[in-house]
Design an enzyme around this catalytic site. Structure first.
Site, short mmCIF file in Angstrom:
data_model
loop_
_atom_site.label_atom_id
_atom_site.label_comp_id
_atom_site.label_asym_id
_atom_site.label_seq_id
_atom_site.Cartn_x
_atom_site.Cartn_y
_atom_site.Cartn_z
N ASP A 3 -6.05 -12.33 54.71
CA ASP A 3 -7.25 -12.52 55.27
C ASP A 3 -7.98 -11.69 56.09
OD1 ASP A 3 -9.32 -14.76 56.39
OD2 ASP A 3 -8.29 -14.49 58.03
N CYS A 5 -9.00 -16.07 53.01
CA CYS A 5 -10.31 -15.99 53.67
C CYS A 5 -11.37 -16.58 52.56
CB CYS A 5 -10.69 -14.55 53.56
SG CYS A 5 -12.36 -14.07 54.38
N GLU A 34 -11.94 -18.58 68.17
CA GLU A 34 -11.06 -17.68 68.65
C GLU A 34 -10.89 -17.71 70.09
OE1 GLU A 34 -11.32 -13.61 66.91
OE2 GLU A 34 -10.91 -14.53 64.76
N HIS A 63 -11.79 -20.64 59.96
CA HIS A 63 -11.43 -21.01 61.46
C HIS A 63 -12.17 -22.43 61.75
CE1 HIS A 63 -11.65 -16.80 61.92
NE2 HIS A 63 -11.51 -16.80 63.10
N1 DGL Z 1 -11.97 -15.41 57.27
C1 DGL Z 1 -13.26 -15.47 57.39
C2 DGL Z 1 -13.47 -16.61 56.17
O1 DGL Z 1 -12.68 -17.72 55.94
C3 DGL Z 1 -13.89 -16.03 58.69
C4 DGL Z 1 -13.83 -14.72 59.43
C5 DGL Z 1 -14.76 -13.52 58.64
O2 DGL Z 1 -15.86 -13.66 58.96
O3 DGL Z 1 -14.09 -12.44 58.37
O4 DGL Z 1 -14.69 -16.80 55.81
#
Ligand code: DGL
Length: 265
Positions: A10, A73, A152, A186
């Site tokens: 991620d 991600c 967060e 998130h």
């Molecule tokens: N992990 C990212 C997503 O799922 C969110 C955080 C980021 O912008 O890197 O898109």
């Protein structure tokens, strides 16, 4: 091969929500997690940069001899799935296809909302994937970048989060969607407030949870499932150890993390 770990990566800490789902559905699978905490967020970056980072993240996991790669991600899954597949030559699961398929099964009125980072929404990958499955479905998208720092910060049931959710989800509410894809690692953390604001009649789809089901299916189909009944081994790697990492990480993971190692890509 079967006892080799599944590699999960991620842009940072958020992918731990996907690890949480994987641990729930596949308790005997060994997992290696890499979070690119030094370069997070990916969601506000260009596709070109995200694709370069995705290749480096993949190479790190390949160096750990993983049997499969899970892109936790949504941003990477939206804009760089092809490069990860090409580079790894292993089974690769992104979160978009499983999330889109589940949303298509869920909708009754054929109106689906999608929320995610700016890069995810700009890419239109959720919309295109949904249309490929059922071209009669209408989709409505909205980037919700502030949800990432709010999750967060631990503003889970906080008035500030509710205010921002009202602002972000106002238009989607008017579109009379009956299904909403939480297209970012998130957002499941904020699902209570998102549900309250969008309304109880809207079904929320957690793309990470859908991906965990897909991982289980692919492991069974490919014969890669770990048949051991021993407790799984979890290893966590990050590219930087930011302030409060463990505290935030444990909130996302839903349990203690143990040792986290820092690696420089
Ligand atoms: N992990 C990212 C997503 O799922 C969110 C955080 C980021 O912008 O890197 O898109």
């Amino acid at each position: 091969m079967n006892s080799q770990p599944i590699g999960v990566f991620d842009s940072g800490i958020g992918g731990l929500t996907v690890v949480r789902s994987l641990m729930e559905h596949l308790p005997h699978e060994n997992l290696i997690y890499f979070g690119d905490t030094a370069r997070v967020p990916y969601g506000s970056k260009s596709s070109q940069v995200i694709r370069e980072y995705a290749i480096q993240d993949t190479e790190f996991l390949l160096s750990k001899n993983v049997k499969m790669i899970v892109i936790a991600c949504n941003t990477v899954s939206s804009v760089a799935l092809d490069v990860v597949i090409k580079r790894s030559k292993l089974p690769v699961i992104g979160v978009i296809q499983p999330g889109a398929e589940t949303a298509v099964k869920s909708t009754k009125n054929k109106r689906i909302g999608v929320i995610g980072t700016p890069a995810t929404i700009l890419s239109n990958t959720y919309t295109n994937t949904i249309r490929q499955i059922d071209s009669s479905i209408e989709t409505f998208s909205r980037a919700c970048p502030l949800f990432v720092p709010l999750a967060e910060e631990g503003f889970i049931e906080h008035p500030a989060t509710e205010l921002i959710a009202k602002e972000y989800l106002f238009d989607l509410k008017l579109k009379k969607i009956d299904t909403l894809i939480l297209g970012c690692t998130h957002y499941p953390i904020l699902s209570k407030i998102i549900q309250k604001v969008i309304g109880d009649n809207v079904n929320l789809i957690d793309s990470g949870e859908c991906a965990a089901h897909q991982v289980k299916k692919v492991l069974e189909e490919t014969g890669l499932k770990n048949l051991s009944k021993l407790k799984a081994n979890l290893e966590f790697y990050v590219s930087d150890l930011p302030h409060k990492f463990t505290e935030i990480g444990e909130r996302f993971l839903g349990k203690k993390m143990g040792k986290v190692k820092v690696v420089h890509l």
